[in-house]
Design a protein around this motif. Structure first.
Motif, PDB file in Angstrom:
ATOM      1  N   THR A 242      -2.974   6.679 -16.297  1.00 22.21           N
ATOM      2  CA  THR A 242      -3.912   5.920 -15.483  1.00 22.21           C
ATOM      3  C   THR A 242      -4.839   5.220 -16.460  1.00 22.21           C
ATOM      4  O   THR A 242      -5.454   5.858 -17.304  1.00 22.21           O
ATOM      5  CB  THR A 242      -4.730   6.859 -14.568  1.00 22.21           C
ATOM      6  OG1 THR A 242      -3.825   7.579 -13.728  1.00 22.21           O
ATOM      7  CG2 THR A 242      -5.702   6.072 -13.715  1.00 22.21           C
TER       8      THR A 242
ATOM      9  N   TRP B  56     -10.682  -0.175  -7.785  1.00 18.01           N
ATOM     10  CA  TRP B  56     -11.533   0.892  -7.282  1.00 18.01           C
ATOM     11  C   TRP B  56     -12.942   0.581  -7.751  1.00 18.01           C
ATOM     12  O   TRP B  56     -13.179   0.431  -8.960  1.00 18.01           O
ATOM     13  CB  TRP B  56     -11.066   2.260  -7.796  1.00 18.01           C
ATOM     14  CG  TRP B  56      -9.914   2.773  -6.993  1.00 18.01           C
ATOM     15  CD1 TRP B  56      -9.985   3.645  -5.941  1.00 18.01           C
ATOM     16  CD2 TRP B  56      -8.527   2.433  -7.134  1.00 18.01           C
ATOM     17  NE1 TRP B  56      -8.726   3.857  -5.428  1.00 18.01           N
ATOM     18  CE2 TRP B  56      -7.809   3.117  -6.145  1.00 18.01           C
ATOM     19  CE3 TRP B  56      -7.829   1.597  -7.989  1.00 18.01           C
ATOM     20  CZ2 TRP B  56      -6.433   3.014  -5.989  1.00 18.01           C
ATOM     21  CZ3 TRP B  56      -6.466   1.489  -7.842  1.00 18.01           C
ATOM     22  CH2 TRP B  56      -5.785   2.196  -6.852  1.00 18.01           C
TER      23      TRP B  56
ATOM     24  N   VAL C 233       2.133  -0.704 -11.167  1.00 22.14           N
ATOM     25  CA  VAL C 233       1.315  -0.440  -9.985  1.00 22.14           C
ATOM     26  C   VAL C 233      -0.153  -0.506 -10.400  1.00 22.14           C
ATOM     27  O   VAL C 233      -0.550   0.095 -11.403  1.00 22.14           O
ATOM     28  CB  VAL C 233       1.635   0.948  -9.404  1.00 22.14           C
ATOM     29  CG1 VAL C 233       0.757   1.249  -8.194  1.00 22.14           C
ATOM     30  CG2 VAL C 233       3.107   1.055  -9.047  1.00 22.14           C
ATOM     31  N   GLY C 234      -0.962  -1.222  -9.625  1.00 23.46           N
ATOM     32  CA  GLY C 234      -2.374  -1.317  -9.950  1.00 23.46           C
ATOM     33  C   GLY C 234      -3.206  -1.659  -8.738  1.00 23.46           C
ATOM     34  O   GLY C 234      -2.682  -2.056  -7.689  1.00 23.46           O
ATOM     35  N   GLY C 235      -4.509  -1.475  -8.876  1.00 26.96           N
ATOM     36  CA  GLY C 235      -5.422  -1.800  -7.798  1.00 26.96           C
ATOM     37  C   GLY C 235      -6.855  -1.715  -8.274  1.00 26.96           C
ATOM     38  O   GLY C 235      -7.131  -1.342  -9.417  1.00 26.96           O
TER      39      GLY C 235
ATOM     40  N   ARG D 140      -5.245   1.125  -1.391  1.00 31.00           N
ATOM     41  CA  ARG D 140      -4.660  -0.203  -1.518  1.00 31.00           C
ATOM     42  C   ARG D 140      -4.287  -0.454  -2.969  1.00 31.00           C
ATOM     43  O   ARG D 140      -5.074  -0.182  -3.870  1.00 31.00           O
ATOM     44  CB  ARG D 140      -5.652  -1.249  -1.035  1.00 31.00           C
ATOM     45  CG  ARG D 140      -5.938  -1.092   0.464  1.00 31.00           C
ATOM     46  CD  ARG D 140      -6.903  -2.110   0.944  1.00 31.00           C
ATOM     47  NE  ARG D 140      -6.349  -3.434   0.679  1.00 31.00           N
ATOM     48  CZ  ARG D 140      -6.998  -4.558   0.907  1.00 31.00           C
ATOM     49  NH1 ARG D 140      -8.206  -4.526   1.401  1.00 31.00           N
ATOM     50  NH2 ARG D 140      -6.441  -5.724   0.640  1.00 31.00           N
ATOM     51  N   TYR D 141      -3.110  -1.009  -3.170  1.00 32.33           N
ATOM     52  CA  TYR D 141      -2.617  -1.290  -4.514  1.00 32.33           C
ATOM     53  C   TYR D 141      -1.617  -2.427  -4.425  1.00 32.33           C
ATOM     54  O   TYR D 141      -1.217  -2.851  -3.337  1.00 32.33           O
ATOM     55  CB  TYR D 141      -1.962  -0.043  -5.133  1.00 32.33           C
ATOM     56  CG  TYR D 141      -0.753   0.430  -4.355  1.00 32.33           C
ATOM     57  CD1 TYR D 141       0.520  -0.067  -4.638  1.00 32.33           C
ATOM     58  CD2 TYR D 141      -0.877   1.346  -3.321  1.00 32.33           C
ATOM     59  CE1 TYR D 141       1.625   0.339  -3.911  1.00 32.33           C
ATOM     60  CE2 TYR D 141       0.220   1.765  -2.596  1.00 32.33           C
ATOM     61  CZ  TYR D 141       1.463   1.259  -2.897  1.00 32.33           C
ATOM     62  OH  TYR D 141       2.558   1.658  -2.165  1.00 32.33           O
TER      63      TYR D 141
ATOM     64  N   LEU E 134      -0.333   7.290  -3.586  1.00 30.43           N
ATOM     65  CA  LEU E 134      -1.373   6.336  -3.208  1.00 30.43           C
ATOM     66  C   LEU E 134      -1.323   6.053  -1.701  1.00 30.43           C
ATOM     67  O   LEU E 134      -2.361   5.988  -1.032  1.00 30.43           O
ATOM     68  CB  LEU E 134      -1.232   5.043  -4.005  1.00 30.43           C
ATOM     69  CG  LEU E 134      -1.457   5.166  -5.516  1.00 30.43           C
ATOM     70  CD1 LEU E 134      -1.055   3.875  -6.225  1.00 30.43           C
ATOM     71  CD2 LEU E 134      -2.894   5.537  -5.831  1.00 30.43           C
TER      72      LEU E 134
ATOM     73  N   TYR F 147      -4.547   0.574 -13.554  1.00 33.91           N
ATOM     74  CA  TYR F 147      -3.085   0.528 -13.525  1.00 33.91           C
ATOM     75  C   TYR F 147      -2.550   1.936 -13.708  1.00 33.91           C
ATOM     76  O   TYR F 147      -3.186   2.782 -14.348  1.00 33.91           O
ATOM     77  CB  TYR F 147      -2.539  -0.361 -14.653  1.00 33.91           C
ATOM     78  CG  TYR F 147      -2.385  -1.806 -14.259  1.00 33.91           C
ATOM     79  CD1 TYR F 147      -1.268  -2.237 -13.549  1.00 33.91           C
ATOM     80  CD2 TYR F 147      -3.348  -2.743 -14.594  1.00 33.91           C
ATOM     81  CE1 TYR F 147      -1.119  -3.558 -13.178  1.00 33.91           C
ATOM     82  CE2 TYR F 147      -3.207  -4.069 -14.229  1.00 33.91           C
ATOM     83  CZ  TYR F 147      -2.093  -4.469 -13.518  1.00 33.91           C
ATOM     84  OH  TYR F 147      -1.949  -5.777 -13.150  1.00 33.91           O
TER      85      TYR F 147
ATOM     86  N   THR G  55       3.496   5.518  -5.940  1.00 32.50           N
ATOM     87  CA  THR G  55       3.091   4.751  -4.761  1.00 32.50           C
ATOM     88  C   THR G  55       3.029   5.633  -3.515  1.00 32.50           C
ATOM     89  O   THR G  55       2.172   5.423  -2.656  1.00 32.50           O
ATOM     90  CB  THR G  55       4.010   3.532  -4.527  1.00 32.50           C
ATOM     91  OG1 THR G  55       5.359   3.968  -4.377  1.00 32.50           O
ATOM     92  CG2 THR G  55       3.892   2.536  -5.668  1.00 32.50           C
TER      93      THR G  55
END
Length: 162
Positions: A66, A47, A43-45, A34-35, A28, A53, A25
């Motif tokens: 990833t 793109w 942790v994910g977001g 942004r996640y 990032l 993730y 994090t």
């Protein structure tokens, strides 16, 4: 100095720290990405509309993975064709590993990039691997979008509505 002779005059390399979610994090955050963190602590977001993730895996949390999913709705009648496209990608590209699954009546395509940090990792390495996993995953997804332009356009239109 010979190839196997250790140079004792050089300073030792900096110590590498263990891989952790906080280090992911932090990388990032440093890029203003942004996640979110889900109920499982993953942790994910998004793109370019694709969900990625970042998993810490392994018996001692030594693997950074990833994993992204192509955000397109393609029917199962295209399973074989997409599998061939992804297999060709895997045969000609170093990263990411792509794979295909039948999921709830559609074809699911995933991109994965996994690195082993058993002996520790620097902050620069965490940043590099996250960037590599996201950017190469997006390259695979763009390649698929070229083969399935109508599905890509439909997904973009749906994102614009939301």
């Amino acid at each position: 100095m010979g190839f196997f002779t250790k140079d004792t005059s050089a300073p030792p390399p900096p110590a590498l720290g263990p891989l952790s979610r906080d280090r992911v994090t932090a990388a990032l955050d440093a890029r203003d990405m942004r996640y979110g963190i889900d109920d499982d602590g993953d942790v994910g977001g998004y793109w370019d509309g694709h969900l990625f993730y970042f998993f810490i895996m392994g018996q001692n949390g030594e693997y950074l993975q990833t994993r992204g999913r192509w955000n397109r709705k393609v029917g199962l009648d295209q399973l074989q064709a997409i599998t061939e496209i992804v297999n060709e990608w895997n045969a000609s590209k170093l990263w990411p590993k792509g794979y295909v699954r039948a999921e709830d009546g559609v074809v699911g395509v995933y991109a994965e990039h996994t690195v082993d940090y058993e002996h520790g990792v620097s902050d620069a390495q965490v940043d590099l691997q996250l960037a590599c996993g996201i950017s190469t995953g997006l390259q695979l997804f763009e390649h698929l979008d070229e083969k399935y332009p109508a599905e890509a356009a439909a997904a973009r239109a749906e994102m614009d509505e939301n």
